[in-house]
Structure formats: C-alpha cells, structure tokens
Design a protein around this motif. Structure first.
Motif, short mmCIF file in Angstrom:
data_model
loop_
_atom_site.label_atom_id
_atom_site.label_comp_id
_atom_site.label_asym_id
_atom_site.label_seq_id
_atom_site.Cartn_x
_atom_site.Cartn_y
_atom_site.Cartn_z
N UNK A 14 0.84 -1.20 0.00
CA UNK A 14 0.00 0.00 0.00
C UNK A 14 0.88 1.25 0.00
N UNK A 15 0.74 2.10 -1.02
CA UNK A 15 1.54 3.33 -1.05
C UNK A 15 1.32 4.18 0.20
N UNK A 16 2.39 4.67 0.76
CA UNK A 16 2.30 5.48 1.98
C UNK A 16 1.45 6.73 1.74
N UNK A 17 1.57 7.31 0.56
CA UNK A 17 0.82 8.54 0.26
C UNK A 17 -0.68 8.30 0.13
N UNK A 18 -1.09 7.04 -0.02
CA UNK A 18 -2.52 6.73 -0.12
C UNK A 18 -3.18 6.56 1.24
N UNK A 19 -2.39 6.47 2.29
CA UNK A 19 -2.93 6.25 3.63
C UNK A 19 -2.88 7.53 4.46
N UNK A 20 -3.89 7.75 5.29
CA UNK A 20 -3.78 8.81 6.27
C UNK A 20 -2.86 8.32 7.39
N UNK A 21 -2.29 9.22 8.18
CA UNK A 21 -1.45 8.78 9.31
C UNK A 21 -2.19 7.83 10.25
N UNK A 35 8.26 -2.17 5.52
CA UNK A 35 8.51 -1.18 4.47
C UNK A 35 8.82 -1.86 3.13
N UNK A 36 8.28 -1.30 2.07
CA UNK A 36 8.52 -1.80 0.72
C UNK A 36 8.69 -0.60 -0.20
N UNK A 37 9.88 0.01 -0.15
CA UNK A 37 10.11 1.23 -0.91
C UNK A 37 9.23 2.36 -0.38
N UNK A 38 8.41 2.93 -1.26
CA UNK A 38 7.50 4.00 -0.86
C UNK A 38 6.14 3.47 -0.46
N UNK A 39 6.10 2.18 -0.10
CA UNK A 39 4.84 1.53 0.26
C UNK A 39 5.06 0.69 1.51
N UNK A 40 3.97 0.06 1.97
CA UNK A 40 4.03 -0.80 3.15
C UNK A 40 3.36 -2.13 2.81
N UNK A 41 4.05 -3.21 3.17
CA UNK A 41 3.50 -4.56 2.99
C UNK A 41 2.94 -5.02 4.33
N UNK A 108 -8.50 2.38 -1.17
CA UNK A 108 -8.72 2.13 -2.59
C UNK A 108 -9.55 3.25 -3.22
N UNK A 109 -10.56 3.71 -2.49
CA UNK A 109 -11.43 4.76 -3.03
C UNK A 109 -10.66 6.05 -3.33
N UNK A 110 -9.67 6.35 -2.51
CA UNK A 110 -8.92 7.58 -2.69
C UNK A 110 -7.72 7.41 -3.61
N UNK A 111 -7.25 6.19 -3.78
CA UNK A 111 -5.99 5.94 -4.49
C UNK A 111 -6.12 6.17 -5.99
N UNK A 112 -5.05 6.69 -6.57
CA UNK A 112 -5.00 6.86 -8.02
C UNK A 112 -4.28 5.69 -8.70
N UNK A 113 -3.74 4.77 -7.88
CA UNK A 113 -2.98 3.64 -8.43
C UNK A 113 -3.58 2.28 -8.09
N UNK A 114 -4.28 2.19 -6.97
CA UNK A 114 -4.85 0.90 -6.56
C UNK A 114 -6.29 0.78 -7.06
#
Length: 248
Positions: A14-21, A35-41, A108-114
């Motif tokens: 899940x991209x970090x930028x797609x999640x709220x804190x 951590x998985x690059x700019x995302x989280x597994x 998913x609703x907010x994401x531009x990639x998922x």
C-alpha cells in the motif's frame, strides 16, 4: 487444547501517500508492517488483531494529522478518543465493531494507483482438527468487499453436484445466500432511517455469516417442507395422469 491461527497477507503493498497517518497506524497495529520502498506490505503470521493497545498521545497525534479526510478509521477512533480520560496514557481499541477491510476500501477509493486490494488467509490449527484448516480470499474494491472461504467453495461444489444428480431423490428447497442478505441490509437501512445508527457498510461479512448460521439453527421449516412435499405429490399425480392418458 487446540490453538487456531489465521495467517494473512495483503497481497498489494500500500503506497504510503494513499494512507492517512491514522490508517497507517491502525493497520500497522492490526498487522505486521514491512517497508517496501514508498509503500508498506501488511501481513500477520497469527491473524489480524481484534484489540490493540497503544499510547493515547500517539493515537491523538495520528488522529489530528488525519483531520479533514473522511474515513472509517477517523470515524471509529473519534468516538473512542472522545471518551478517553485526560489522565489516560494508554488506550486499548477494540476493533470488533468494525473491520480492517473497510480501512483498505477507503484507501482504494482515494488511491489513483490501486484498483483493488486482495487479502488471502490460511486457517491452521496446532492439532489436526477437521475444522481447523482451510482458507479465505477477499477482494476489496471501491464499491464492494467480497470473499469466499474454502467451506464456501465446498458448498458450491455440493450445490453443483446436487443440481447435476437429481436421481438421489433429495432436492434443495431453500438456501440462504449471504450476498442476498447483504442486499437486504442495504435496502432495510435505506428504507427505514430509524432502524439503526449504523451505516450499511458497518455490517461486515463475518456479521452476516454468523447471523445466517444463527437463523438456520433456530428456524423450523417443517410445516413449509410438508406443504411443499404435498404440492409435489399432487404434481406427481398430474404428471402420471398425463403420461398414462390414452392417446387419440
């Protein structure tokens, strides 16, 4: 004593930028977060946590940083933060009133990639119990959350077998479908705003599954069965009359 486990993996990082804190904090406590690059597994070897404990200051900081973004996590945590004492330093959050699937659906609703998120779960047991093994797959999209367990698959196989093998003399008269119950929930809440304060999506798949089992267990359809068998008897007589009627 047997111990039951439900190892689960979220197959998409899940991209970090797609999640709220707040979402990231909640999911990192429900699952293990890698951590998985700019995302989280997200994954867990035992099963998603239903209750999590953490510092109330950490929770409030994540909650404040997520203000202004509508989400299941924000709505659920807001009620718990509001009743917390000012003297509390720790807080425990019980997630039995909601589900992590809804958090991923908001993402998913907010994401531009998922376009979707998929979760795969294994059911395992420390002893070789017949009910201790299986699995489940869940598909989470912006519009729906659907899942199927290995038990569901076996029931589908049996239903297909029953449909193909009518010569066994047993016919299915009634079957409760959980997807149909989901539609009934949506319609009931929309038709009667006083029915509940919950939104339809607050009722998760586990709630529906448990309710269906309870309804089946306490339902007595013996009168309906007898009436159906009597109608079938009359219909069979008519069939025989037509088959044996003189020709010409």
């Amino acid at each position: 004593m047997a111990d039951y486990f439900s190892p689960t993996v979220i197959q998409q990082s899940i991209p970090i930028t797609d999640m709220t804190p707040l979402e990231r904090l909640m999911l990192s406590l429900i699952f293990d977060a890698e951590p998985d690059g700019e995302a989280v597994y997200f994954h867990t070897s035992l099963g998603p946590s239903d209750a999590i404990g953490l510092s109330i200051d950490e929770l409030r900081a994540a909650f404040d940083a997520s203000a202004g973004i509508d989400s299941t996590a924000t709505t659920y945590i807001a009620e718990r933060v509001a009743v917390a004492s000012t003297d509390d330093t720790e807080i425990e959050i019980d997630f039995s009133g909601t589900s992590w699937e809804f958090i991923f659906q908001d993402i998913v609703r907010r994401s531009s990639t998922l376009r979707y998120v998929t979760a795969v779960t294994s059911f395992t047991c420390s002893k070789m119990r017949p009910d201790g093994f299986g699995g489940m797959a869940v598909l989470i999209t912006a519009d729906a959350i659907v899942g199927k367990s290995t038990n569901d698959i076996l029931e589908d196989f049996l239903a297909e077998k029953e449909g193909d093998a009518a010569d066994d003399g047993v016919h299915v008269l009634l079957r409760i479908r959980e997807d149909a119950v989901r539609r009934q929930i949506d319609q009931a809440i929309e038709a009667d705003p006083t029915l509940t304060r919950l939104k339809a999506d607050a009722v998760n798949d586990a709630d529906i599954h448990a309710a269906c089992l309870a309804v089946v267990e306490c339902s007595d359809l013996s009168e309906e069965q007898g009436a159906a068998e009597f109608r079938a008897a009359l219909a069979a007589i008519r069939e025989a009359e037509q088959r044996l009627a003189p020709v010409g």
